[in-house]
Design a protein around this motif. Sequence first.
Motif, PDB file in Angstrom:
ATOM      1  N   VAL A   1      27.622   2.531   3.214  1.00  0.00           N
ATOM      2  CA  VAL A   1      27.231   1.141   3.435  1.00  0.00           C
ATOM      3  C   VAL A   1      26.082   0.745   2.504  1.00  0.00           C
ATOM      4  N   GLY A   2      25.562   1.696   1.758  1.00  0.00           N
ATOM      5  CA  GLY A   2      24.467   1.341   0.865  1.00  0.00           C
ATOM      6  C   GLY A   2      23.778   2.574   0.314  1.00  0.00           C
ATOM      7  N   LEU A   3      22.618   2.342  -0.262  1.00  0.00           N
ATOM      8  CA  LEU A   3      21.884   3.410  -0.932  1.00  0.00           C
ATOM      9  C   LEU A   3      20.452   3.406  -0.424  1.00  0.00           C
ATOM     10  N   LEU A   4      19.912   4.611  -0.167  1.00  0.00           N
ATOM     11  CA  LEU A   4      18.506   4.733   0.215  1.00  0.00           C
ATOM     12  C   LEU A   4      17.770   5.363  -0.967  1.00  0.00           C
ATOM     13  N   ALA A   5      16.745   4.702  -1.429  1.00  0.00           N
ATOM     14  CA  ALA A   5      15.986   5.239  -2.566  1.00  0.00           C
ATOM     15  C   ALA A   5      14.558   5.549  -2.137  1.00  0.00           C
ATOM     16  N   VAL A   6      14.127   6.782  -2.364  1.00  0.00           N
ATOM     17  CA  VAL A   6      12.718   7.151  -2.137  1.00  0.00           C
ATOM     18  C   VAL A   6      12.105   7.352  -3.527  1.00  0.00           C
ATOM     19  N   LEU A   7      11.129   6.517  -3.863  1.00  0.00           N
ATOM     20  CA  LEU A   7      10.627   6.467  -5.243  1.00  0.00           C
ATOM     21  C   LEU A   7       9.145   6.818  -5.288  1.00  0.00           C
ATOM     22  N   ARG A   8       8.859   7.975  -5.892  1.00  0.00           N
ATOM     23  CA  ARG A   8       7.459   8.395  -5.966  1.00  0.00           C
ATOM     24  C   ARG A   8       6.902   8.131  -7.363  1.00  0.00           C
ATOM     25  N   ASP A   9       5.793   7.423  -7.378  1.00  0.00           N
ATOM     26  CA  ASP A   9       5.167   7.092  -8.663  1.00  0.00           C
ATOM     27  C   ASP A   9       4.412   8.305  -9.203  1.00  0.00           C
ATOM     28  N   ILE A  10       4.953   8.893 -10.269  1.00  0.00           N
ATOM     29  CA  ILE A  10       4.276  10.064 -10.845  1.00  0.00           C
ATOM     30  C   ILE A  10       3.669   9.759 -12.218  1.00  0.00           C
ATOM     31  N   THR A  11       3.436   8.461 -12.463  1.00  0.00           N
ATOM     32  CA  THR A  11       2.893   8.067 -13.764  1.00  0.00           C
ATOM     33  C   THR A  11       1.578   8.782 -14.054  1.00  0.00           C
TER      34      THR A  11
ATOM     35  N   ASP B   1       3.394   7.229   1.445  1.00  0.00           N
ATOM     36  CA  ASP B   1       2.977   6.711   0.148  1.00  0.00           C
ATOM     37  C   ASP B   1       4.141   6.417  -0.769  1.00  0.00           C
ATOM     38  N   ASP B   2       5.266   7.075  -0.543  1.00  0.00           N
ATOM     39  CA  ASP B   2       6.413   6.869  -1.426  1.00  0.00           C
ATOM     40  C   ASP B   2       7.099   5.546  -1.078  1.00  0.00           C
ATOM     41  N   ALA B   3       7.517   4.871  -2.120  1.00  0.00           N
ATOM     42  CA  ALA B   3       8.255   3.620  -1.892  1.00  0.00           C
ATOM     43  C   ALA B   3       9.643   3.941  -1.377  1.00  0.00           C
ATOM     44  N   VAL B   4      10.048   3.266  -0.326  1.00  0.00           N
ATOM     45  CA  VAL B   4      11.406   3.460   0.225  1.00  0.00           C
ATOM     46  C   VAL B   4      12.129   2.134   0.181  1.00  0.00           C
ATOM     47  N   ILE B   5      13.281   2.135  -0.473  1.00  0.00           N
ATOM     48  CA  ILE B   5      14.068   0.892  -0.592  1.00  0.00           C
ATOM     49  C   ILE B   5      15.486   1.197  -0.186  1.00  0.00           C
TER      50      ILE B   5
ATOM     51  N   GLY C   1      10.121   3.040  11.814  1.00  0.00           N
ATOM     52  CA  GLY C   1       9.369   1.951  11.194  1.00  0.00           C
ATOM     53  C   GLY C   1       7.920   2.340  10.936  1.00  0.00           C
ATOM     54  N   GLU C   2       7.292   2.991  11.910  1.00  0.00           N
ATOM     55  CA  GLU C   2       5.889   3.414  11.717  1.00  0.00           C
ATOM     56  C   GLU C   2       5.759   4.424  10.603  1.00  0.00           C
ATOM     57  N   ALA C   3       6.689   5.396  10.591  1.00  0.00           N
ATOM     58  CA  ALA C   3       6.650   6.421   9.543  1.00  0.00           C
ATOM     59  C   ALA C   3       6.773   5.786   8.173  1.00  0.00           C
ATOM     60  N   LEU C   4       7.776   4.943   8.002  1.00  0.00           N
ATOM     61  CA  LEU C   4       8.011   4.321   6.701  1.00  0.00           C
ATOM     62  C   LEU C   4       6.832   3.470   6.265  1.00  0.00           C
ATOM     63  N   ALA C   5       6.147   2.896   7.253  1.00  0.00           N
ATOM     64  CA  ALA C   5       5.012   2.063   6.887  1.00  0.00           C
ATOM     65  C   ALA C   5       3.859   2.885   6.346  1.00  0.00           C
TER      66      ALA C   5
ATOM     67  N   THR D   1      18.035  -4.322   1.522  1.00  0.00           N
ATOM     68  CA  THR D   1      18.068  -4.509   2.964  1.00  0.00           C
ATOM     69  C   THR D   1      16.772  -4.062   3.620  1.00  0.00           C
ATOM     70  N   PHE D   2      16.003  -3.252   2.911  1.00  0.00           N
ATOM     71  CA  PHE D   2      14.750  -2.774   3.504  1.00  0.00           C
ATOM     72  C   PHE D   2      13.774  -2.401   2.404  1.00  0.00           C
ATOM     73  N   LEU D   3      12.500  -2.655   2.640  1.00  0.00           N
ATOM     74  CA  LEU D   3      11.453  -2.398   1.648  1.00  0.00           C
ATOM     75  C   LEU D   3      10.215  -1.983   2.425  1.00  0.00           C
ATOM     76  N   ASN D   4       9.716  -0.753   2.214  1.00  0.00           N
ATOM     77  CA  ASN D   4       8.533  -0.397   3.012  1.00  0.00           C
ATOM     78  C   ASN D   4       7.245  -0.872   2.324  1.00  0.00           C
ATOM     79  N   ARG D   5       6.125  -0.652   3.024  1.00  0.00           N
ATOM     80  CA  ARG D   5       4.850  -1.170   2.544  1.00  0.00           C
ATOM     81  C   ARG D   5       4.487  -0.587   1.184  1.00  0.00           C
ATOM     82  N   ALA D   6       4.788   0.716   1.017  1.00  0.00           N
ATOM     83  CA  ALA D   6       4.484   1.356  -0.268  1.00  0.00           C
ATOM     84  C   ALA D   6       5.267   0.697  -1.386  1.00  0.00           C
TER      85      ALA D   6
END
Lengths: 445, 147
Positions: free
Chosen positions: A172-182, A79-83, A72-76, A92-97
């Motif tokens: 049971v689901g999908l983990l997405a790590v999404l880095r904004d490279i705009t 910088d990358d969004a984790v969903i 939990g601390e790491a995900l918080a 089921t989960f959304l981190n601070r990023a």
Amino acid sequence: MLPSVDSPDLLRSQNSALRAEIAELRARLAETEETLHAIRHGEVDAVVVDAPSGPQVYMLESAEGASNRLRGEALAHIDDAVIASDNDHRITFLNRAAERQYSVIATEMLGRLVDELYRQKWTQPADEGNANAALARGGFWQGEVEHHTNHGSTLCIDASFAVLRNPAGDPVGLLAVLRDITARKLAEQTLRQAKRHVEEANEKLEEKVAERTARLQETIAELESFSYSISHDMRAPLRAIQSFSTFLRDECHDHLPEDGKDYLRRIIAAAERMDRLIQDVLVYSRVARIDLPLAAVELDGFVQSLLESYPQFSTGDAKIEIAAPLGAVRANDTALTQCLANLLGNAIKFAPPGVPPEIRIWTEAQAGRVRLFVRDNGIGIPAKAHETIFGMFNQLDPRHGGTGIGLTVVRKAAERMGGRVSVDSTPGAGSTFCLELDAAGKGEA
Amino acid sequence: MPASVLYVEDDANDAFFMQRAFNRLNHGDALRIVSDGLEALRVLESRSESDPPALLLLDVKLPSCGGIDILQWVRSRPAFAATAVAIMTSSTQTTDVELAARHGANAYLVKPSNAGTLEGVISALLDLCESGAPAASRLPVAGNRLP
């Protein structure tokens, strides 16, 4: 001595002491068992331990709890969004990023569809199929996608998808790590554009240079054909004037009055002068125009052969002294010949009347340059004319003949060889001309 | 004395000077002057079998067909193997000299600014021909100083 037997009183007191000790031990054992029971049943959070430094509190935490806490601390903090989503694509989960990236609050989005967070567009049409195939095969896919958020922004995303499985291995689901490279993509595009601009500017520049070079070459070609036509077309009528005047003078000698002979003399002299002028202008034009490749020239041999090929320097009463060794310079044979022939010719021409010309030639080397000096005992040049004598058609005293181009040629030739020429002179005390050139380089001579 | 000399020259004055020089050398009859390049080729063609000139003097700049072209034409015909060819010009540009030499000229003469000196030049040239110098020799005779 008889063995002592403990008295019944002593035995009785020993017995009760033992009984008390047993009771205490029983009590302590019960307490210990109770404590262990509590610990094993997760009812204990902390234990006080006697450390050398004093009593310390030790926290008890389940392994899963610890792991979750760490995760939990790491995900918080990343910088990358984790969903994380389940098989129905519900979050089921959304981190601070992720909250920041998609402008949402985690608690409001849990249980909602991922589509409510962003609409995903694939960079290549084939990517969707490839991604699904990769996920089905190896449980992982990474690539670039486009996210259109609910707030109207378009993001370039470097996305990593991983299939989440339960201990049994079922998805049971999908983990997405999404880095904004705009921003990065924008920077790349700007860089590409800048590069294109530079390339275009470069091309334009090269075009301009090619154009200029072509124009220059045209001009040079024109000058060349101009020189050629001067050489042929202008000298032909001159030839006629000189020749027929001479014939008139020689063949009609007896029929001509003195005036007539005088006129002819002047005509012939003028035509000769015109011819010399044309020749000198042609020489100047060539020196100014043609390629002058430079190479090492040994001055001693060069001056010697020059004196031999211009007999007017050795015959007559001219005395020429050379202070050998003169050294070697970086020069062009033709141009150097022009320089020295002119300088020597002047030295002889401007000797005082009735005095044999005396010429001294020597060199001084300094800092990669060589200065060649030609000193004469001629009539000298006043200080104010030390520069103007090098100008085209400038003659201090036209009575000495010459065309006024000789020194102009010397200067032009010197400059084209990367050198220069100057004079030091006083009227009545001769002149010293100095021709300065690059010394021949090491390994060249 | 050479059987014949052909001079191809379009400038009337230069032609006059050459005739005068030959006259003063008492060889006036040996000289024939043609003022046009193509006409010169016709004349040479007609004489190739019977009477090729011993000396051919060619001005460089000619209307219709230049001196160098005539030189090449002559050198490509075995009938003129014994004909000495001298190129005459006002120019001292070294490129012209090289060009003439490359195409098989025997001599390169710069027209003297004072035609009075032409006699001496022509005299030397005629002596050269008389001594039977082969067409392949390369002995330039200059009317003026060569660069």
